[in-house]
Design a protein around this motif. Structure first.
Motif, mmCIF file in Angstrom:
data_model
loop_
_atom_site.group_PDB
_atom_site.id
_atom_site.type_symbol
_atom_site.label_atom_id
_atom_site.label_comp_id
_atom_site.label_asym_id
_atom_site.label_seq_id
_atom_site.Cartn_x
_atom_site.Cartn_y
_atom_site.Cartn_z
ATOM 1 N N SER A 119 0.699 -1.167 0.019
ATOM 2 C CA SER A 119 -0.112 -0.134 0.120
ATOM 3 C C SER A 119 0.756 1.264 0.027
ATOM 4 N N PHE A 120 1.776 1.184 0.695
ATOM 5 C CA PHE A 120 2.891 2.261 0.897
ATOM 6 C C PHE A 120 3.553 2.820 -0.523
ATOM 7 N N GLU A 121 3.925 1.408 -1.266
ATOM 8 C CA GLU A 121 4.536 1.840 -2.704
ATOM 9 C C GLU A 121 3.606 2.375 -3.497
ATOM 10 N N LEU A 122 2.039 2.007 -3.127
ATOM 11 C CA LEU A 122 1.408 2.991 -4.229
ATOM 12 C C LEU A 122 1.420 4.131 -3.799
ATOM 13 N N GLN A 123 1.257 4.432 -2.609
ATOM 14 C CA GLN A 123 1.467 5.818 -2.145
ATOM 15 C C GLN A 123 2.487 6.644 -2.719
ATOM 16 N N ALA A 124 3.910 6.005 -2.519
ATOM 17 C CA ALA A 124 5.044 6.699 -2.972
ATOM 18 C C ALA A 124 4.831 6.824 -4.644
ATOM 19 N N ALA A 125 4.315 6.075 -5.446
ATOM 20 C CA ALA A 125 3.940 6.233 -6.839
ATOM 21 C C ALA A 125 3.089 7.555 -6.992
ATOM 22 N N LYS A 126 2.117 7.690 -6.044
ATOM 23 C CA LYS A 126 1.064 8.553 -6.045
ATOM 24 C C LYS A 126 2.041 9.950 -5.804
ATOM 25 N N TYR A 127 2.764 9.936 -4.907
ATOM 26 C CA TYR A 127 3.630 11.136 -4.477
ATOM 27 C C TYR A 127 4.355 11.592 -5.642
#
Length: 377
Positions: A363-371
């Protein structure tokens, strides 16, 4: 759930209720709606403020937030605590009318040390307004040169204090980003307050405090009256009086013997279970989720506080939030992808040795990509 209901909750749901109140579980439809609903958003670090908005506005990229600043539909000023915030332009004048006197008193000794008197303020006001009138605005350095030419030294932070005073009194305001659309997320041009914000909402002091308190509790709840008093530096007696005028529009939660207040819409989430137990977020440093309260222990255990604010120096690191709790920090690892095996261009620093669970890491990797998409868009 009635507005007069008293609901007891456990610590684990408090953070998730705040996520919901702050638009971090659903989001707002526009940059302007987000800033207006929040009342004010910490913006000492402009890049962090933009990502704070980006996390709350569905589909927004950096260019969309920059556009709001460039068009003046959102402004950045020092409305309280001597700290820069994003605020709705139509609200800035009445907020300053509430907070400026106390802010000025808090730095009176420093201004005496810097040799800033009423005549100096009047001189700099007249010079600045004459030069910015009808113009796109001037940078801080350009205004400093004008002040220096008139015998007003700007060294030893005297210049920034003079500009702060002019903004506190609603003579100047920070306008569009300086340079090429502010891509470096650096300085803004200073412009005439009256020209940049031609229409302001009119509220007297009592009405303004009540409006500000209501907006804060709706967007930051569950929160206490003490949280708001610290956030704005408005005297507690006035906060309590304002609360009496609006308490019928709020729900009270009693936690550890203390009354917390929030909107009926957020409190209604308790009926079917508060969402967000598996939500993982990459929040910026200085985000209102942590910084917007005098007591931050509900979402950040005391033993980990130094990991977010090393040395208590006032610099808040970017935060990993899982299930409504701060569980680590993160940082940029470069402008490209990969390289670390921990997400594209991002380094994780969980608080515990075991780190994030596999699902939370994904989930955090998706957040990183979003950022990274946000910053590039």
């Amino acid at each position: 759930m009635g507005a007069s209901a008293k609901i007891r909750v456990t610590p684990k749901v408090m953070g998730r209720l705040r996520l919901a109140s702050q638009g971090l579980l659903g989001g707002f439809n526009s940059v302007e709606e987000c800033v207006s609903a929040m009342g004010a958003m910490q913006a000492q670090d402009l890049a962090s403020a933009f990502w704070a908005v980006g996390q709350r506005v569905s589909g927004a990229g950096l260019s969309k937030v920059l556009e709001a600043l460039e068009n003046g539909t959102v402004v950045r000023s020092w409305p309280m605590r001597g700290t820069l915030h994003l605020v709705p332009p139509q609200d800035l004048r009445w907020i300053l009318a509430i907070t400026t006197d106390r802010s000025m008193r808090s730095v009176a000794t420093r201004h005496r040390e810097l040799g800033i008197g009423e005549a100096d303020i009047a001189t700099c006001r007249d010079l600045a307004l004459e030069r910015v009138a009808g113009s796109p605005g001037m940078t801080r350095e350009e205004l400093f040169k004008i002040f220096e030419a008139a015998g007003q030294t700007t060294s030893a932070q005297r210049g920034i204090h003079l500009l702060w005073i002019l903004c506190q009194n609603a003579w100047l305001v920070q306008g569009p980003p300086a340079g090429a659309a502010g891509k470096a997320l650096g300085q803004q041009l200073f412009v005439s307050f009256d020209e940049w914000i031609p229409e302001s909402k009119v509220l007297d002091r009592g009405e303004g405090i009540a409006e500000f308190l209501l907006r804060y509790l709706r967007s930051h709840g569950p929160a206490t009256l003490s949280d708001f008093a610290w956030w704005t530096q408005i005297p507690k007696a006035e906060v309590r009086a304002a609360h009496e005028a609006i308490r019928g529009q709020l729900v009270e939660l009693v936690f550890r013997g203390t009354s917390y207040w929030l909107s009926p819409a957020t409190a209604a989430l308790l009926d079917d279970g508060v969402p967000g137990s598996r939500t993982v977020l990459a929040l910026p440093g200085f985000d209102e989720f942590l910084l917007g309260y005098t007591d931050r222990s509900l979402v950040l255990p005391a033993e980990h506080f130094q990991k977010v604010v090393p040395g208590g120096n006032g610099v808040f690191k970017r935060m990993i939030v899982s299930g409504g709790q701060v569980v680590g920090t993160w940082s940029r690892s470069g402008t490209g992808s990969g390289g670390t095996g921990r997400g594209p261009g991002v380094e994780l620093e969980p608080f515990t040795p075991e780190g994030l669970a596999p699902a939370a890491r994904r989930s955090f990797e998706l957040q990183a990509a979003k950022y990274l998409r946000f910053m590039a868009s």
